[in-house]
Enzyme design. Structure first.
Site, PDB file in Angstrom:
ATOM      1  N   GLU A   1      -2.783   7.256   7.864  1.00 40.59           N
ATOM      2  CA  GLU A   1      -3.487   7.926   6.776  1.00 40.59           C
ATOM      3  C   GLU A   1      -4.616   8.783   7.326  1.00 40.59           C
ATOM      4  O   GLU A   1      -5.295   8.373   8.265  1.00 40.59           O
ATOM      5  CB  GLU A   1      -4.065   6.861   5.847  1.00 40.59           C
ATOM      6  CG  GLU A   1      -4.518   7.360   4.504  1.00 40.59           C
ATOM      7  CD  GLU A   1      -4.840   6.188   3.588  1.00 40.59           C
ATOM      8  OE1 GLU A   1      -3.957   5.787   2.806  1.00 40.59           O
ATOM      9  OE2 GLU A   1      -5.957   5.664   3.684  1.00 40.59           O
TER      10      GLU A   1
ATOM     11  N   LYS B   1       0.819  -1.212   0.000  1.00 38.51           N
ATOM     12  CA  LYS B   1       0.000   0.000   0.000  1.00 38.51           C
ATOM     13  C   LYS B   1       0.860   1.273   0.000  1.00 38.51           C
ATOM     14  O   LYS B   1       0.415   2.322  -0.454  1.00 38.51           O
ATOM     15  CB  LYS B   1      -0.947  -0.002   1.199  1.00 38.51           C
ATOM     16  CG  LYS B   1      -1.863  -1.217   1.276  1.00 38.51           C
ATOM     17  CD  LYS B   1      -2.633  -1.494   0.004  1.00 38.51           C
ATOM     18  CE  LYS B   1      -3.274  -2.864   0.003  1.00 38.51           C
ATOM     19  NZ  LYS B   1      -3.542  -3.400  -1.333  1.00 38.51           N
TER      20      LYS B   1
ATOM     21  N   HIS C   1     -15.207  -2.481   8.016  1.00 39.55           N
ATOM     22  CA  HIS C   1     -14.459  -2.137   6.804  1.00 39.55           C
ATOM     23  C   HIS C   1     -14.593  -3.195   5.709  1.00 39.55           C
ATOM     24  O   HIS C   1     -13.787  -3.256   4.800  1.00 39.55           O
ATOM     25  CB  HIS C   1     -12.979  -1.899   7.113  1.00 39.55           C
ATOM     26  CG  HIS C   1     -12.754  -0.779   8.075  1.00 39.55           C
ATOM     27  ND1 HIS C   1     -12.924   0.548   7.726  1.00 39.55           N
ATOM     28  CD2 HIS C   1     -12.415  -0.773   9.381  1.00 39.55           C
ATOM     29  CE1 HIS C   1     -12.687   1.303   8.769  1.00 39.55           C
ATOM     30  NE2 HIS C   1     -12.382   0.536   9.792  1.00 39.55           N
TER      31      HIS C   1
ATOM     32  N   ARG D   1      -6.954  -8.202  -8.896  1.00 39.14           N
ATOM     33  CA  ARG D   1      -7.675  -9.458  -9.005  1.00 39.14           C
ATOM     34  C   ARG D   1      -9.091  -9.171  -9.496  1.00 39.14           C
ATOM     35  O   ARG D   1      -9.488  -8.021  -9.609  1.00 39.14           O
ATOM     36  CB  ARG D   1      -7.761 -10.115  -7.626  1.00 39.14           C
ATOM     37  CG  ARG D   1      -8.423  -9.195  -6.611  1.00 39.14           C
ATOM     38  CD  ARG D   1      -8.927  -9.865  -5.376  1.00 39.14           C
ATOM     39  NE  ARG D   1      -9.813  -8.955  -4.666  1.00 39.14           N
ATOM     40  CZ  ARG D   1      -9.458  -8.171  -3.657  1.00 39.14           C
ATOM     41  NH1 ARG D   1      -8.218  -8.180  -3.228  1.00 39.14           N
ATOM     42  NH2 ARG D   1     -10.337  -7.385  -3.076  1.00 39.14           N
TER      43      ARG D   1
END
Lengths: 171, 516
Positions: free
Chosen positions: B219, B130, B253, B310
């Site tokens: 973040e 990430k 999430h 994917r």
């Protein structure tokens, strides 16, 4: 023929009985004894349809794991079978109250034991961390408690409802 | 580039005869369908627990992976490749989850001379990290969320003081996220400074357990964001997007409900975000199917979140609104053909919803549920699609993902699709394991959801708990009638069932007569 069923819905007992008479089926609901008359069309074991107040209700009923699973006209309702006694549920991993047992809210693996027997643990402080289906879950108590015993081991696979620790509320 | 010549040199493309699906559940079943339609032999793999699973029943050949847990079975890349070689498999489709975003596995496939149906290993690697993916996108001019990308890992112990200072710079609330993360694992929301230390520790531990990589980063957290993702597709020459999916309805999430198109996008914003998605894909030379995820703020600004290298769980709603078969396209591109669509020819038609049917107790913290599916009757009707991973009698265990099936509906308008979903949810019978079907019905009946006013905290902010504190009368009646017919069926002479078929109808006539 009369059949009587005692079920638990969200831990509260509820009874329903069914009597066949020449007019059709007479069903008595709940403790207040509300009587309703329905017409029953059985189709296969545990599956059929009944008509009540001019409306048709298809249904499916399955009994498994001390539960009665019912689907009726679009809704799924789960009852516990009364003979097993009430099943104590704990919300999102926390013990329902301060004292008593800290139970596994789901089947899974004990990842970490954060407190030992005799330890005093503040409210909302992790006591045990579990893992199921790759999700972690922290078990804690909503009030300050003393851990009186730990009943599981690290990496142990436990069933839902297994008692993982005994807790006592701090005065 | 040699790759450029490929398109005009059909001899370089190779038709697959046999494809192994390195997965289980609904996605393995769905991939098998497209392969079989194309005349390709389907090879399945299965754990001890899955010997009679639906994905095995739907395959042409099946190979046993000894063991039960995912780690012992579906994550055994070397063993799967050995089985593929031994059985003359041309290509491996990894599905989603398991080995789908494992660079080592994609590389090992190539080394073994087996095509990996997905992007190239270096792309998987770059986007799987990430931190690297965010840097790559920022360089390519794709907007990214402000954050601190310094690595926090076990071996590189950064003092809490430094992290606290960095966190302050970003501002609270913020997210601690796993570098190798996805699907909400290894992610923690921190609202105040005092919770930072615990969140860092927890996220790192969860990341270590889930991905074998404890690195995390910080973040900025955007309040009331929408999760909008673009389906991308690439071959050796081009990249296109197949429009967006909105996946804002999430718990822990993780997505529960998705729709396409998003009710929040204007044609202008859609064009702008689509362009950014293609730019992101081009920046990394993306091939095959993928997804660029964005966070959309209430003011219309959007930020790159991640690239999923994917096929996504929610790909069917894109298939339904663009009239494409993404798995077919994946196979064609992996065979070396050009992708079967051009940007200018792609458009969105109507509106599709997807519901993920999970074995979980929505009224008790969405805890996973286990058991046997004693009754499993998916709804059937016009423009309803059900991708099931289970059948009647399947056992739902703790070892794998609790998703049983995906339910999709399509309608000319959002309203039509929504009404169809409400009907389909009401006509999905799953008994023996607690599911989120009732919960989904309450969600689809919620006025804010119906008006499209959604964001990723929707479920946290709206009370969708079961309002019924007492058992419905109809359920009690069904309970007593249903258990009665069980008794009847066990009694000798099953004639009683067929006899009772006639009697109630006769009774119904006279009984109804009273109401005329």
């Amino acid at each position: 023929m009369t059949s009587l069923l005692t079920l638990l819905y969200q831990e509260a007992p509820v009874t329903v009985s069914c009597k066949t008479d020449p007019e059709g089926l007479c069903i008595t609901l709940g403790d207040e004894g509300n009587q309703v008359s329905v017409v029953h069309v059985p189709i296969t074991p545990g599956h059929g349809m009944f008509t009540w107040n001019n409306r048709q209700y298809p249904y499916h009923v399955v009994q498994a794991d001390e539960k009665l699973y019912v689907w009726v006209a679009g809704r799924t309702v789960t009852f516990d079978l009364a003979s097993q006694g009430p099943v104590r549920r704990s919300g999102s991993g926390a013990a329902a109250d301060g004292a008593g047992d800290l139970k596994a809210p789901m089947p899974g693996k004990v990842l970490q034991i954060k407190a030992a027997s005799g330890h005093q643990v503040a409210a909302d402080t992790p006591i045990i961390i579990m893992e199921s289906m790759k999700m972690e879950m922290t078990l804690s108590s909503p009030v300050d408690v003393t851990v009186t015993a730990i009943h599981c081991e690290k990496d142990e696979m436990v069933d839902m409802g297994a008692v993982l620790a005994s807790l006592e509320a701090v005065e | 580039m040699a790759a450029k010549a490929k398109k005009t040199t059909p001899t370089k493309s190779k038709s697959f005869q046999k494809v192994l699906i390195a997965n289980r559940g609904e996605i393995a079943v769905r991939i098998a369908a497209s392969l079989q339609e194309m005349g390709i032999t389907v090879a399945a793999v299965y754990s001890d627990a899955d010997a009679s699973a639906l994905h095995v029943l739907k395959s042409d050949e099946a190979y046993h992976l000894p063991g039960v847990t995912a780690a012992e079975t579906y994550l055994q890349g070397d063993e799967i490749i050995a089985l593929a070689k031994e059985n003359h498999v041309d290509a491996i489709h990894p599905g989603y989850g398991f080995l789908s975003e494992n660079t080592g596995f994609a590389k090992a496939c190539a080394k073994a001379g087996i095509a990996f149906i997905g992007p190239k290993p270096d792309v998987i690697q770059a986007m799987g990290d990430k931190i690297i993916s965010k840097e790559t996108m920022a360089k390519a001019g794709v907007p990214v969320i402000p954050g601190w990308e310094g690595e926090i890992s076990e071996d590189k112990n950064i003092p809490l003081k430094t992290l606290t200072a960095e966190a302050k710079k970003i501002g609270y609330p913020l997210l601690v996220k796993a570098a190798a993360g996805g699907g909400g694992k290894g992610m923690r929301l921190v609202r105040t400074e005092k919770d930072l230390a615990e969140a860092l520790e927890g996220a790192a531990r969860e990341a270590k357990n889930a991905f074998g990589d404890a690195r995390v980063f910080l973040e900025k957290y955007i309040e009331q964001p929408r999760h909008i993702e673009f389906q991308i597709f690439g071959d050796e020459d081009r990249v296109v997007h197949l429009f967006e999916r909105e996946c804002s309805i999430q718990r822990r999430h993780q997505k529960i409900v998705e729709e396409a198109p998003s009710p929040a996008l204007t044609p202008e914003l859609r064009a702008k975000m689509g362009e950014a998605a293609v730019k992101a894909a081009e920046a990394i030379g993306y091939t095959n199917a993928g997804t660029v995820e964005f966070i959309l703020a209430p003011d219309g600004s959007f930020y790159f979140l991640e690239v999923n290298t994917r096929l996504q769980v929610e790909h069917p709603i894109t298939e339904m609104t663009t009239l494409q078969d993404l798995v077919r396209a994946q196979i064609r591109v992996a065979e070396g053909h050009a992708m079967p669509f051009e940007q200018s020819a792609l458009s969105q038609h109507g509106h599709a919803f997807e519901c993920r049917i999970y074995a979980e107790d929505a009224d008790h913290g969405f805890l996973p549920a286990t058991g046997t599916l004693h009754r499993y009757i998916p709804p059937v009707g016009p423009n309803i699609r059900v991708d099931s991973g289970v059948r009647e009698g399947s056992v739902v265990s703790v070892h794998y993902d609790p998703m049983l099936a995906k339910l999709m509906t399509w309608g000319k308008t959002r309203q039509e699709s929504l009404e169809k979903m409400q009907w389909a949810l009401a006509n999905f019978v799953v008994l023996g394991v607690t599911t989120n079907l009732n919960f989904l019905q309450r969600l689809f009946a919620h006025p804010s959801f119906q008006s499209g006013d959604i964001h990723t905290h929707f479920l946290a902010e709206h009370d969708l708990s079961d309002p019924h504190k007492i058992a419905p009368d109809t359920a009690l009646i069904a309970a007593v009638l249903g258990t009665q017919s069980n008794v009847q069926s066990q009694a000798p002479g099953s004639l009683s069932v067929s006899e009772s078929h006639q009697t109630p109808w006769a009774l119904a006539g006279s009984w109804r007569g009273g109401n005329r």
